[in-house]
Motif scaffolding. Sequence first.
Motif, PDB file in Angstrom:
ATOM      1  N   ALA A   1       3.732  -0.130 -27.616  1.00  0.00           N
ATOM      2  CA  ALA A   1       5.006  -0.303 -26.920  1.00  0.00           C
ATOM      3  C   ALA A   1       5.776   1.008 -26.820  1.00  0.00           C
ATOM      4  CB  ALA A   1       5.840  -1.370 -27.623  1.00  0.00           C
ATOM      5  N   ARG A   2       5.564   1.928 -27.745  1.00  0.00           N
ATOM      6  CA  ARG A   2       6.207   3.243 -27.651  1.00  0.00           C
ATOM      7  C   ARG A   2       5.531   4.122 -26.596  1.00  0.00           C
ATOM      8  NH1 ARG A   2       6.861   2.418 -33.312  1.00  0.00           N
ATOM      9  NH2 ARG A   2       4.840   3.381 -33.798  1.00  0.00           N
ATOM     10  N   ALA A   3       4.236   3.891 -26.382  1.00  0.00           N
ATOM     11  CA  ALA A   3       3.468   4.757 -25.488  1.00  0.00           C
ATOM     12  C   ALA A   3       3.451   4.276 -24.039  1.00  0.00           C
ATOM     13  CB  ALA A   3       2.029   4.863 -26.001  1.00  0.00           C
ATOM     14  N   VAL A   4       3.670   2.992 -23.812  1.00  0.00           N
ATOM     15  CA  VAL A   4       3.561   2.407 -22.474  1.00  0.00           C
ATOM     16  C   VAL A   4       4.943   1.975 -21.996  1.00  0.00           C
ATOM     17  CG1 VAL A   4       2.545   0.530 -21.114  1.00  0.00           C
ATOM     18  CG2 VAL A   4       1.209   1.626 -22.931  1.00  0.00           C
ATOM     19  N   ASP A   5       5.267   2.336 -20.767  1.00  0.00           N
ATOM     20  CA  ASP A   5       6.526   1.924 -20.165  1.00  0.00           C
ATOM     21  C   ASP A   5       6.628   0.398 -20.238  1.00  0.00           C
ATOM     22  OD1 ASP A   5       8.543   1.126 -18.264  1.00  0.00           O
ATOM     23  OD2 ASP A   5       8.302   3.033 -17.229  1.00  0.00           O
ATOM     24  N   HIS A   6       7.727  -0.089 -20.772  1.00  0.00           N
ATOM     25  CA  HIS A   6       7.885  -1.526 -20.960  1.00  0.00           C
ATOM     26  C   HIS A   6       7.834  -2.298 -19.651  1.00  0.00           C
ATOM     27  CE1 HIS A   6       9.952  -1.125 -25.166  1.00  0.00           C
ATOM     28  NE2 HIS A   6       8.779  -0.526 -25.088  1.00  0.00           N
ATOM     29  N   ARG A   7       8.179  -1.649 -18.555  1.00  0.00           N
ATOM     30  CA  ARG A   7       8.113  -2.315 -17.255  1.00  0.00           C
ATOM     31  C   ARG A   7       6.669  -2.558 -16.823  1.00  0.00           C
ATOM     32  NH1 ARG A   7      11.763   1.981 -14.174  1.00  0.00           N
ATOM     33  NH2 ARG A   7      10.414   3.265 -15.524  1.00  0.00           N
ATOM     34  N   ASP A   8       5.745  -1.814 -17.411  1.00  0.00           N
ATOM     35  CA  ASP A   8       4.325  -1.957 -17.086  1.00  0.00           C
ATOM     36  C   ASP A   8       3.574  -2.858 -18.049  1.00  0.00           C
ATOM     37  OD1 ASP A   8       4.518  -0.156 -14.972  1.00  0.00           O
ATOM     38  OD2 ASP A   8       3.937   1.578 -16.194  1.00  0.00           O
ATOM     39  N   LEU A   9       4.079  -3.015 -19.259  1.00  0.00           N
ATOM     40  CA  LEU A   9       3.280  -3.545 -20.364  1.00  0.00           C
ATOM     41  C   LEU A   9       3.260  -5.065 -20.459  1.00  0.00           C
ATOM     42  CD1 LEU A   9       1.587  -2.908 -22.911  1.00  0.00           C
ATOM     43  CD2 LEU A   9       3.740  -2.693 -24.180  1.00  0.00           C
ATOM     44  N   VAL A  10       2.050  -5.592 -20.692  1.00  0.00           N
ATOM     45  CA  VAL A  10       1.844  -6.990 -21.064  1.00  0.00           C
ATOM     46  C   VAL A  10       0.972  -6.991 -22.321  1.00  0.00           C
ATOM     47  CG1 VAL A  10       0.838  -9.210 -20.434  1.00  0.00           C
ATOM     48  CG2 VAL A  10       1.933  -7.805 -18.681  1.00  0.00           C
ATOM     49  N   ILE A  11       1.415  -7.667 -23.355  1.00  0.00           N
ATOM     50  CA  ILE A  11       0.620  -7.850 -24.569  1.00  0.00           C
ATOM     51  C   ILE A  11       0.094  -9.283 -24.584  1.00  0.00           C
ATOM     52  CG2 ILE A  11       0.628  -7.952 -27.097  1.00  0.00           C
ATOM     53  CD1 ILE A  11       0.887  -5.131 -26.150  1.00  0.00           C
TER      54      ILE A  11
END
Length: 355
Positions: free
Chosen positions: A170-180
């Motif tokens: 989550a620190r490395a990936v833009d939150h607007r892009d990220l799905v976990i």
Amino acid sequence: MTTGQTVGTAVGAHLVGGLKAPDAETAMRTAAGILGRHLHAVTDGETGERDQWIGWQLGKLTAIDGIDVVGTKDTTAPDNEEYSGFPALAVESSVSELPSGSLGYASAAKASYPIFTRLREEGALPEGVKFQVSVPTAYASVVAWVREEDQERFFGVYESAIAGEVEEIARAVDHRDLVIQYDVAVEIGALSGAFAAAGELAEKGFIIDALERALATPKADDVERGLHLCYGDYKHRHFTVPRDLTLCVELANAAGERADFVHMPADRDSGRDPSYYEPLRDLRASRLALGVIDYEGDEQRTRELIQAAMDGSGGRQFAVATECGMARIDERQRSESPSLERLLELHALCAAPVR
């Protein structure tokens, strides 16, 4: 239902995780090239050492002092003898924490995310498609690999380590892009009697509490997250064949509202009966994906599964998906397994696009 028709309540395609490709760039290019208008998110294909789901964790864990292979586990899934003879890990009591990044999930995501952003800049990925990172729960690796006498003591250690890696992602990936996406299979195995879990790990309450903790990670509220619920996919066979989706719905509802989406399996045989999907009428999650895409590439069976899901769920909208990943599509030991491209095309053929 004729070839080429889309199904009214089947909208979009969900990629569970693995894709049969040599590398992340090929996986993402292939998936987006065929499914671009159908995708909410794309995975990096879990290529290379990650193609056997949690299998690569054996090497990661035994590289740590105090963790070693000590024979095999005795548990055999009563409905599938393939789920037997797996390695057993002994964990010394001195192992109270794991080295930062030692599980490898954060490193893999950080290596793939720049490829994702480059492909998007090139136009190979449509605008709005997100970057999905699929992460097994702590329960998966601990109960699957660790011998029973060490499971309760080691669970919190591994849980802290995997949570740390998700926070690093989550620190490395833009939150607007990220799905976990959290992969939930061994929990279902334990609750259905296919796997043995030690002490409190065998209790449904413990499993639900652990799922709630997983879904609370990362702490940032603006990161999308969800669950992939699974009855096993070793050699593309379940550890037990589900009669219906009752247990999946129960777990999804109990895990709370933090799951933005839920993926559930559609067994290729029992899933052709509409009653298999009737528990979905009680599902509280707002977004659903169902594993209705037949692993053997059979369009007719796929359409039968979709129709049964429509009828049984009361017309609930869902994205189409395979039951699990597509990294090991040749494991059914058929003379001609379908290609990754064929399965992706089947997704597009049987569902309406999302954009």
